[in-house]
Design an enzyme around this catalytic site. Structure first.
Site, PDB file in Angstrom:
ATOM      1  N   HIS A  58      23.953  15.979 -46.835  1.00  0.00           N
ATOM      2  CA  HIS A  58      23.036  16.424 -47.892  1.00  0.00           C
ATOM      3  C   HIS A  58      22.243  15.250 -48.452  1.00  0.00           C
ATOM      4  O   HIS A  58      22.749  14.142 -48.587  1.00  0.00           O
ATOM      5  CB  HIS A  58      23.806  17.149 -49.003  1.00  0.00           C
ATOM      6  CG  HIS A  58      24.282  18.515 -48.577  1.00  0.00           C
ATOM      7  ND1 HIS A  58      25.304  19.161 -49.201  1.00  0.00           N
ATOM      8  CD2 HIS A  58      23.858  19.339 -47.578  1.00  0.00           C
ATOM      9  CE1 HIS A  58      25.506  20.348 -48.605  1.00  0.00           C
ATOM     10  NE2 HIS A  58      24.638  20.464 -47.621  1.00  0.00           N
ATOM     11  N   HIS A  61      23.185  12.614 -50.916  1.00  0.00           N
ATOM     12  CA  HIS A  61      24.163  11.622 -50.454  1.00  0.00           C
ATOM     13  C   HIS A  61      23.548  10.610 -49.484  1.00  0.00           C
ATOM     14  O   HIS A  61      24.014   9.492 -49.385  1.00  0.00           O
ATOM     15  CB  HIS A  61      25.367  12.327 -49.822  1.00  0.00           C
ATOM     16  CG  HIS A  61      26.117  13.159 -50.826  1.00  0.00           C
ATOM     17  ND1 HIS A  61      27.318  12.778 -51.374  1.00  0.00           N
ATOM     18  CD2 HIS A  61      25.774  14.324 -51.425  1.00  0.00           C
ATOM     19  CE1 HIS A  61      27.688  13.675 -52.266  1.00  0.00           C
ATOM     20  NE2 HIS A  61      26.783  14.627 -52.317  1.00  0.00           N
ATOM     21  N   ASP A 135      31.889  15.791 -51.405  1.00  0.00           N
ATOM     22  CA  ASP A 135      31.761  17.095 -52.062  1.00  0.00           C
ATOM     23  C   ASP A 135      32.812  18.082 -51.571  1.00  0.00           C
ATOM     24  O   ASP A 135      32.608  19.289 -51.602  1.00  0.00           O
ATOM     25  CB  ASP A 135      30.357  17.677 -51.815  1.00  0.00           C
ATOM     26  CG  ASP A 135      29.282  16.909 -52.564  1.00  0.00           C
ATOM     27  OD1 ASP A 135      29.612  15.909 -53.239  1.00  0.00           O
ATOM     28  OD2 ASP A 135      28.110  17.297 -52.471  1.00  0.00           O
ATOM     29  N   HIS A 175      30.613  13.680 -57.224  1.00  0.00           N
ATOM     30  CA  HIS A 175      29.854  14.081 -58.419  1.00  0.00           C
ATOM     31  C   HIS A 175      30.773  14.096 -59.636  1.00  0.00           C
ATOM     32  O   HIS A 175      31.984  14.306 -59.500  1.00  0.00           O
ATOM     33  CB  HIS A 175      29.289  15.507 -58.262  1.00  0.00           C
ATOM     34  CG  HIS A 175      28.255  15.657 -57.192  1.00  0.00           C
ATOM     35  ND1 HIS A 175      26.903  15.604 -57.443  1.00  0.00           N
ATOM     36  CD2 HIS A 175      28.379  15.862 -55.861  1.00  0.00           C
ATOM     37  CE1 HIS A 175      26.235  15.781 -56.307  1.00  0.00           C
ATOM     38  NE2 HIS A 175      27.104  15.937 -55.322  1.00  0.00           N
TER      39      HIS A 175
HETATM   40 ZN   LIG Z   1      26.706  18.144 -50.738  1.00  0.00          ZN
END
Ligand SMILES: [Zn+2]
Length: 263
Positions: A58, A61, A135, A175
């Site tokens: 993603h 990142h 994540d 996160h």
């Molecule tokens: Zn992600």
């Protein structure tokens, strides 16, 4: 092993990480989206960033890769199946691979599908082990599956890999979602006293000095590890009357993931 957790302060609340070898000063950057903050932190500590690991593909990142490579020449490492989605990948990682940082740091690669199908976590075998979990696992939460992931795979990753790690493992997620996630825990399990106390203590915390949990703590406050809690099951059966009285943990996990999406 020295770990520097870097709060980006962006809207997605990303954490970036530097992992350094105290002997050589070589450092590995995990998901260095805020390449400027990462470079500044490395410079202040006297470290040289030689590798980048992307936990997954993603953009929040991988978005710092290009600048980081331009400024340091660091090599990009990521899941072996992510090569077509991460530009300039130098080494593809698979389960059990080892990533060395300098002379003293060894990180084991875990292949952890679910949030996406090409997601890795890194695990240190230091005295107090650490897990850099991108994540996949958050403080008091689990990754979503709606951008290339799969909830059944995420359940398998939790039950067959993460749940088996030692209690003392320090958790370093991608996160800062702890407040919101604790509210979800309390919504699902209002009598979870530990989660209530923790919500009070982390509310308004300085994300530059974030609370770092352990797997033992996650087992207490993270609904996605509490699949056999009588309260969690009773509350779920209110929302899903078809759920049996003694449901399979997998069914509980999938229903929780579904509720979390709508929450
Ligand atoms: Zn992600």
């Amino acid at each position: 092993m020295i770990v520097k957790q870097i709060w980006t302060g962006n809207a997605y609340r990303n954490f970036n990480y530097l992992i350094a070898c105290p002997e050589t000063g070589e450092a590995l950057a995990i998901d260095p989206l805020d390449h400027e903050k990462c470079l500044k932190a490395a410079k202040e500590a006297g470290w040289t960033i030689t590798q980048i690991v992307n936990t997954h593909e993603h953009r929040d990142h991988t978005g710092g890769n290009e600048q980081m490579v331009r400024k340091t020449g660091a090599k990009i490492l990521a899941h072996q199946d992510a090569g077509d989605r991460i530009a300039g990948m130098w080494r593809g990682l698979g389960a059990g691979d080892v990533v060395d940082v300098g002379k003293t740091v060894e990180l084991e690669v875990l292949d952890t599908p679910g949030h996406t199908m090409s997601h890795v976590c890194l695990r240190s075998h230091t005295d107090q082990p650490a897990l850099f979990c991108g994540d996949t696992l958050f403080n008091a939460g689990a990754g979503n599956c709606h951008n290339g992931g799969h909830p059944v795979e995420l359940y398998k990753t939790f039950s067959e890999q993460l749940a088996r790690l030692p209690d003392s493992t320090r958790i370093y997620p991608g996160h800062d979602y702890i407040e919101n996630n604790l509210r979800f825990t309390l919504n699902r399990e209002p009598d979870n006293q530990r989660a209530g106390e923790m919500l009070a203590s982390v509310t308004g915390q300085d994300p530059d000095r974030p609370y770092v949990s352990t797997l033992a703590v996650e087992r207490e406050i993270n609904t996605f590890f509490r699949l056999t809690s009588p309260t969690v099951i009773a509350k779920l059966r209110e929302a899903f009357p078809d759920l049996p009285e003694n449901p399979d943990p997998r069914a509980v996990f999938l229903k929780l993931r579904e509720l979390r999406n709508r929450w």
